[in-house]
Design an enzyme around this catalytic site. Structure first.
Site, PDB file in Angstrom:
ATOM      1  N   GLU A  61      32.193  50.649  95.753  1.00 16.81           N
ATOM      2  CA  GLU A  61      32.613  52.037  95.545  1.00 16.81           C
ATOM      3  C   GLU A  61      31.493  53.019  95.857  1.00 16.81           C
ATOM      4  OE1 GLU A  61      35.627  53.291  92.644  1.00 16.81           O
ATOM      5  OE2 GLU A  61      33.862  53.907  91.480  1.00 16.81           O
ATOM      6  N   LYS A  63      30.260  56.674  95.203  1.00 17.06           N
ATOM      7  CA  LYS A  63      30.424  57.867  94.363  1.00 17.06           C
ATOM      8  C   LYS A  63      29.061  58.505  94.128  1.00 17.06           C
ATOM      9  CE  LYS A  63      30.759  55.194  90.024  1.00 17.06           C
ATOM     10  NZ  LYS A  63      31.567  55.008  88.787  1.00 17.06           N
ATOM     11  N   LYS A 123      39.909  57.020  95.761  1.00 17.26           N
ATOM     12  CA  LYS A 123      39.859  57.015  94.306  1.00 17.26           C
ATOM     13  C   LYS A 123      39.793  58.456  93.814  1.00 17.26           C
ATOM     14  CE  LYS A 123      37.895  54.665  90.340  1.00 17.26           C
ATOM     15  NZ  LYS A 123      36.831  53.765  89.833  1.00 17.26           N
ATOM     16  N   GLU A 172      45.925  51.297  87.918  1.00 18.65           N
ATOM     17  CA  GLU A 172      44.877  50.994  86.939  1.00 18.65           C
ATOM     18  C   GLU A 172      45.388  51.079  85.510  1.00 18.65           C
ATOM     19  OE1 GLU A 172      40.724  52.509  87.492  1.00 18.65           O
ATOM     20  OE2 GLU A 172      41.240  53.661  85.689  1.00 18.65           O
ATOM     21  N   ASN A 193      40.652  48.293  84.016  1.00 19.28           N
ATOM     22  CA  ASN A 193      39.424  49.060  83.850  1.00 19.28           C
ATOM     23  C   ASN A 193      38.790  48.710  82.509  1.00 19.28           C
ATOM     24  OD1 ASN A 193      37.351  50.909  83.855  1.00 19.28           O
ATOM     25  ND2 ASN A 193      38.612  52.630  84.511  1.00 19.28           N
ATOM     26  N   GLU A 223      37.521  45.969  86.899  1.00 14.55           N
ATOM     27  CA  GLU A 223      36.753  47.156  87.236  1.00 14.55           C
ATOM     28  C   GLU A 223      35.792  47.523  86.109  1.00 14.55           C
ATOM     29  OE1 GLU A 223      39.468  50.355  87.886  1.00 14.55           O
ATOM     30  OE2 GLU A 223      40.951  49.125  88.877  1.00 14.55           O
ATOM     31  N   SER A 224      34.607  47.967  86.476  1.00  8.83           N
ATOM     32  CA  SER A 224      33.613  48.572  85.575  1.00  8.83           C
ATOM     33  C   SER A 224      32.836  47.534  84.766  1.00  8.83           C
ATOM     34  CB  SER A 224      34.253  49.575  84.605  1.00  8.83           C
ATOM     35  OG  SER A 224      34.875  50.625  85.305  1.00  8.83           O
TER      36      SER A 224
END
Length: 270
Positions: A61, A63, A123, A172, A193, A223-224
């Protein structure tokens, strides 16, 4: 099922900001104009295939910032990052396009995608069909839908529109109730998530608690909060097909080297 959830102060602020911006942008660029943009967009790339291969599939990702950590990377060069992460073995790319809280942009998405061969996910905080048309007009191959921010009718409508345009969205969730809603809407790509969007707390256990409830015919993405190759191996063994990793990469002086290590190609993976 329920109407829009009480999503928490920060998320509500982000959504309020996005709604105001979308109202303005729809006046400047109506949906009928976006349909021409979709017709002129670059051909779609296969998004599902790279995420369902054997082994560890990482969606890297891009960002520039996050609400919880502030600026993550400065300067931020989406083209250099995209090319280096592709070379390091990323299966797909996710690009933040929300401008105020994440300092992202659709230009970052277009520039990154134009210089790589990977499929690219947009996203953002998507709640309006106009944004789905906008995503494809800007060359996205998929887009994110956050169940906590959508009513059931919105979720179904946006999934259906994405498929009409050839894009299968990443849906998500964070709880079992949200997973049930995603499945009722016939989502095919489920992202768990590990970050609670209300408290911003990260619990890796969230993925392990929910993965057994995701049907085999869905692509499951964790995710995360994933930091090591060992964690990826455990999550893969638990049933996840792919993994979304952003902050860990963006904070590194050498994101490509970190990605290689996560994939087991570097020192940590030996």
């Amino acid at each position: 099922m329920c109407a829009q959830a009480n999503t928490g102060a920060l998320l509500d602020r982000i959504l309020e900001s996005r709604r105001g911006e979308i109202v303005h942008r729809k006046k400047v660029l109506p949906e009928t104009a976006l349909t021409y943009g979709v017709q002129a967009a670059s051909p779609l790339r296969d998004f599902l295939g790279p995420l369902s291969r054997p082994g560890i599939n990482i969606m890297a990702e891009l960002k520039p910032a996050s609400p919880s950590r502030g600026i993550l990377r400065e300067p931020f060069d989406p083209v250099v990052l995209a090319q280096s992460l592709e070379a390091a073995g990323a299966a797909a790319l996710s690009v933040l396009t929300e401008p105020e809280f994440f300092r992202g942009s659709l230009k970052n998405l277009r520039d990154a995608r134009k210089n790589i061969k990977l499929p690219v996910l947009r996203k953002d905080f998507i709640f309006d069909p106009w944004q789905v048309w906008e995503s494809r007009a800007n060359d996205a191959d998929s887009f994110l839908l956050i169940v906590a921010t959508l009513r059931d009718d919105q979720l179904k409508e946006l999934i259906a529109l994405g498929r009409k345009l050839g894009m299968e969205p990443l849906v998500e969730i964070h709880t079992r109730e949200e997973l049930d809603r995603a499945l009722a809407a016939e989502a095919r790509i489920i992202g768990v998530n590990n970050r609670n969007l209300k408290s911003l707390e990260v619990r890796a256990e969230t993925s392990f608690e929910l993965v057994d409830h995701i049907p085999e015919d869905c692509i499951a993405i964790s995710e995360s909060g994933i930091g090591t190759n060992g964690e990826l191996i455990r999550l893969r063994a638990a049933g996840f097909d792919a993994f979304l990793i952003g902050t860990r990469l963006m904070l590194s002086s050498d994101p490509a080297a970190v990605l290689a290590e996560l994939l087991g190609h570097g020192a940590q993976g030996k």
